[in-house]
Structures are given as structure tokens and as C-alpha cells.
Design a protein around this motif. Sequence first.
Motif, short mmCIF file in Angstrom:
data_model
loop_
_atom_site.label_atom_id
_atom_site.label_comp_id
_atom_site.label_asym_id
_atom_site.label_seq_id
_atom_site.Cartn_x
_atom_site.Cartn_y
_atom_site.Cartn_z
N LEU A 430 0.70 -1.27 -0.12
CA LEU A 430 0.11 -0.13 0.06
C LEU A 430 0.83 1.30 -0.05
CD1 LEU A 430 -3.03 1.27 0.00
CD2 LEU A 430 -2.71 1.06 2.73
N LEU A 431 1.98 1.15 0.76
CA LEU A 431 2.91 2.45 0.74
C LEU A 431 3.46 2.77 -0.57
CD1 LEU A 431 4.47 4.44 2.25
CD2 LEU A 431 6.28 2.68 2.77
N SER A 432 3.68 1.48 -1.37
CA SER A 432 4.42 1.65 -2.80
C SER A 432 3.29 2.68 -3.83
CB SER A 432 4.70 0.42 -3.27
OG SER A 432 3.58 -0.44 -3.64
N GLY A 433 1.96 2.17 -3.58
CA GLY A 433 0.98 2.76 -4.17
C GLY A 433 0.98 4.63 -3.83
N ALA A 434 0.99 4.65 -2.52
CA ALA A 434 1.10 5.97 -2.09
C ALA A 434 2.26 6.90 -2.62
CB ALA A 434 1.07 5.96 -0.53
N VAL A 435 3.28 6.17 -2.45
CA VAL A 435 4.70 6.98 -3.33
C VAL A 435 4.46 7.17 -4.44
CG1 VAL A 435 7.15 6.43 -3.49
CG2 VAL A 435 5.89 5.88 -1.38
N GLY A 436 3.79 5.91 -5.28
CA GLY A 436 3.73 6.38 -6.72
C GLY A 436 2.68 7.48 -7.12
N SER A 437 1.75 7.52 -6.33
CA SER A 437 0.80 8.68 -6.45
C SER A 437 1.64 9.85 -6.46
CB SER A 437 -0.44 8.61 -5.69
OG SER A 437 -1.31 7.56 -5.95
N LEU A 438 2.21 10.20 -5.25
CA LEU A 438 2.93 11.29 -4.94
C LEU A 438 4.13 11.60 -6.08
CD1 LEU A 438 3.25 10.93 -1.06
CD2 LEU A 438 1.87 12.64 -2.33
N ALA A 439 4.95 10.63 -6.40
CA ALA A 439 5.64 10.90 -7.51
C ALA A 439 5.06 11.49 -8.93
CB ALA A 439 6.74 9.65 -7.78
N ALA A 440 3.89 10.79 -9.33
CA ALA A 440 3.32 11.06 -10.45
C ALA A 440 2.58 12.49 -10.25
CB ALA A 440 2.02 10.26 -10.67
N LEU A 441 2.05 12.96 -9.32
CA LEU A 441 1.71 14.10 -9.11
C LEU A 441 2.77 15.04 -9.10
CD1 LEU A 441 -1.17 13.39 -6.60
CD2 LEU A 441 -1.45 14.16 -8.76
N SER A 442 3.91 14.91 -8.66
CA SER A 442 5.15 15.75 -8.63
C SER A 442 5.65 15.87 -9.89
CB SER A 442 6.02 15.47 -7.61
OG SER A 442 5.54 15.30 -6.18
N LEU A 443 5.60 14.87 -10.59
CA LEU A 443 6.19 15.07 -11.93
C LEU A 443 5.44 15.85 -12.85
CD1 LEU A 443 8.29 14.08 -14.22
CD2 LEU A 443 6.96 11.97 -14.46
N ASN A 444 3.86 15.57 -12.88
CA ASN A 444 2.93 16.16 -13.45
C ASN A 444 3.13 17.91 -13.21
OD1 ASN A 444 0.54 16.23 -15.37
ND2 ASN A 444 -0.07 17.41 -13.59
N ARG A 445 3.27 18.20 -12.03
CA ARG A 445 3.43 19.48 -11.73
C ARG A 445 4.64 20.17 -12.35
NH1 ARG A 445 1.06 24.38 -11.15
NH2 ARG A 445 2.31 25.58 -9.71
N ALA A 446 5.79 19.27 -12.19
CA ALA A 446 7.04 19.98 -12.69
C ALA A 446 6.96 20.09 -14.22
CB ALA A 446 8.28 18.98 -12.43
N LEU A 447 6.36 19.01 -14.94
CA LEU A 447 6.15 19.16 -16.28
C LEU A 447 5.28 20.38 -16.87
CD1 LEU A 447 5.86 15.45 -17.38
CD2 LEU A 447 7.78 17.01 -17.78
N GLU A 448 4.33 20.58 -15.99
CA GLU A 448 3.33 21.65 -16.22
C GLU A 448 4.11 23.11 -16.09
OE1 GLU A 448 0.10 21.49 -13.68
OE2 GLU A 448 -1.33 20.85 -14.94
#
Length: 451
Positions: A430-448
Motif C-alpha cells: 500500500l505504501l508503494s501505491g501512495a509513493v507512486g501517486s505522490l511521484a506522479a503528481l509531482s512529475l506532472n506539476r514539474a512538467l506543467e
Amino acid sequence: MATTTFDGPLPSGQPDYQPSPTSGGARNINARDGAIHPGEIAVGVVIGRASEYFDFFVYAIASVLVFPSLFFPFDDRLDATLYSFVIFSFAFIARPFGTLLFMWVQRRYSREGKLTGALFLLGTATVGMAFLPSYAEAGNTGIVLLAFFRICQGVAQGGSWDGLPSLLALNAPHNKRGWYAMLGQLGAPVGFIVAAGIFAYMVANLSALDFLDWGWRFPFFVAFAINVVALFARLRLVSTPEYAHLLDERELEPVGLSELSHTQGRNIIIGALAALASYALFHLVTVFPLSWVQLYSTRSLDGFLVLQMWGAALAIVGTVASGLIADRFGRRTTLGTLAALIAVFSGFVPTLMQGGETGQNIFILVGFTLLGLSYGQAAGAVTANFSARHRYTGAALTSDLSWLVGAAFAPLVALGLSAHFGLGYVSLYLLSGAVGSLAALSLNRALEIRD
């Protein structure tokens, strides 16, 4: 419910669009500019999602309570349940293929033809399961048929995408997008409550022999009936000239996979990972704990299903609250915050699940509440990145891949890890899923920011 209407031009920056002759059928010729209430679209979204989730949870619960004994009696209960969860995952693997297949049907024929075909296949596969012979009656043939119908369910669920959630998101008032985004997500807890309630009643009022003989089949017949009602309710919307015109105007039409992957591949991947925490938690509070309790606890299964129904009621409250929170703080901020809270919650999985009835009750009730708050905004947090032309197909495939990556194998992995290595590994999952979400959201923000 808000009565804001959309009857104006496309937002600035979007090109005018002339629908192709095949995109919506001849009915588009007479389409008129009618005022469309977002609340009216929301009704279609909720009905459609609730019916699909009911089918989904009927199978999910049966995969724990019925299929291990019925189709895998030759092995011990743990391995039989793991085999059942392998077949459970087949629908999620098949969903993207179903989406692409029925997108082709829509391009070749019409939206109505696509939706009718998909829901007919879903209903046929679901009711077909009610007639399946057991392993004792048909041997491996019964297992093969179960796998076949499960794959058909996945293909049909992928094909049942009607574009209404995207249309709802595009038509929602700017300051209430979080509110309207959560409406379609209400289908999940509503579908679970109905499915769990039927199974709880059957388990409580039938003998084990009668339940395994015929009682478990009844919910599958109910699912077929609900599909028929949902089909007509959704066709009533998508087949009207007003909706056809608005779908065409918003360019909510299928595009080819090669074009989509070439131009929108980054958005699809980020979108699929952004809600990973929500989708992982989804099965860790519904399917997994039911299997764990059945194998390792003396609790009554009907009582535990009732507990989960109370949890789903809290998920409804959480889903509604997520709309208000997202409109105040932003959908992506809400999703990121909830991913962090899910990461914290993951650390308590062993303590709560091994903490007797009290601990298990806390796990279910808190877990469902977090699920409602996070899942309420799981759809659309990143799909807004898609251009108008690619949003229809992009949103569908993003949802398919989110389910595949985050939820398809969650019951199998969680039960296998907990049985062989301990519940601590479920926490890591479950922790890996949460980390994956945070990483994807951070990457999306950086790309924006970069773009």
C-alpha cells in the motif's frame, strides 16, 4: 444540485469542430443547441457507474465466498482463493482491449451501437456465470468458462465508456469542478453496499450447502436486471440530439491508438499512476480483508459484510466531502494530501488486522473513509491535461490502466504476501501505491511548470 447550464461556444483557444458523418450518426443533422444541465449529465454518470460497480462487486465477493470451493476444491482454501484471485484479475487485463475494440465500433457505427453492444456483453457474461457448472460437475471446463466470462466482463466494462464523465467535467462550473468530478465516483460505494447487502442476506439465511448450490447465483441475476435498466437510462441521454451535439462540439470522439500514444503517451502514464494510492486501497478494504477474515478469523462473514457496508456508507460521506475540499484547495492538492495520509495508514495495517474485532473494525471504517476522500477525486485530476480531441479516448484508457496497475492484482498480492510473509508486506504494498501517486503528481506539476 447546481443548475448551471452550458449553451455557449467552446472555451477560448479551442478550434471550431465539425463532427464527421460517422461520429454521431444521422441524428446529428437535426441536433439543436439545447441548454444542458450538469446535474442532468450527473444522473447518467451515477446510474452508469453504479450499475457497473454492482456487477464488479458481485463477482469480487463471489471470488472470495464461492469460487474457491466451487471451482478449486482440489486444493487447500488459501491456494484456492489465490487461484480465484488470478481469474479476478483477468477483467482488468482485458479492459484496455475492450476500450479499443468498442472505440472502433463507435467510429464504424454509432455511440448507441457501442454502448448497447458493451452492456449486452456485460449482462450476458454476468448472467452466464449464474449458470456455470462446478468443478465437481464439469471439471476444468467450469474453470475455463469462469475465466472466459470474466474476460468478457472486462472487455464489456472497457467498452461501456460513454464519455459522460468527461462531458460532465467540461460542463461543470469552474468553481465546482471537484464537486462534479466526485459524482461519478459515488457509484463505487453504492454498488458495493447493494452487492454486499445481497450476499450478507444470503449467507445469514441459507445453509452453507444451499448457498453454494444456488444462493450465490441470485446476485448475478440481479446484476443482469440492473444492467438492463442502466442501459435504457444511459441511452436516453447519449442518443438525444442535444447530447449528441454537445459531445460532438466538445470533440468527445474516439481517436486511434497510434495517434493517442504518440501525442498523449506522457499524460496517459502520469494519469494512470496519479491515483495509484486510491486504486490500491480500493481492494485492500473490500476484497482482501474479506478473504483474510474468512481464512484466519472466526468472525461471521455476514457480520463482516455488514461492517463493510457501514464502511462504504462512510466512503459515500468521504466522496461527497472530497468535492467540497477539492473545490477549496484544488483536486491535485487533495489527491496528493490523501496519498500521504494513505501512506501513514499503511503502517497500521498489521496492528489493526491482527487486533481482533476492534482493530479490524477500525481498519475497515478508517480505510473506507480514506478511500472515499481519495477516490472521490481520482478521476480527472490529470486527465484535464488531454487536449479536447484526445480527451475521450485518453480518459478511458487512463482509467483502464489505473485499474490494471493499482487494483487488478491487489487482492492476489496482498493475500499471498500476508499468508507467506506477514501483514507487514501488505503495508509495503500500500505504501508503494501512495509513493507512486505522490511521484506522479509531482512529475506532472514539474512538467506543467516547464511547459
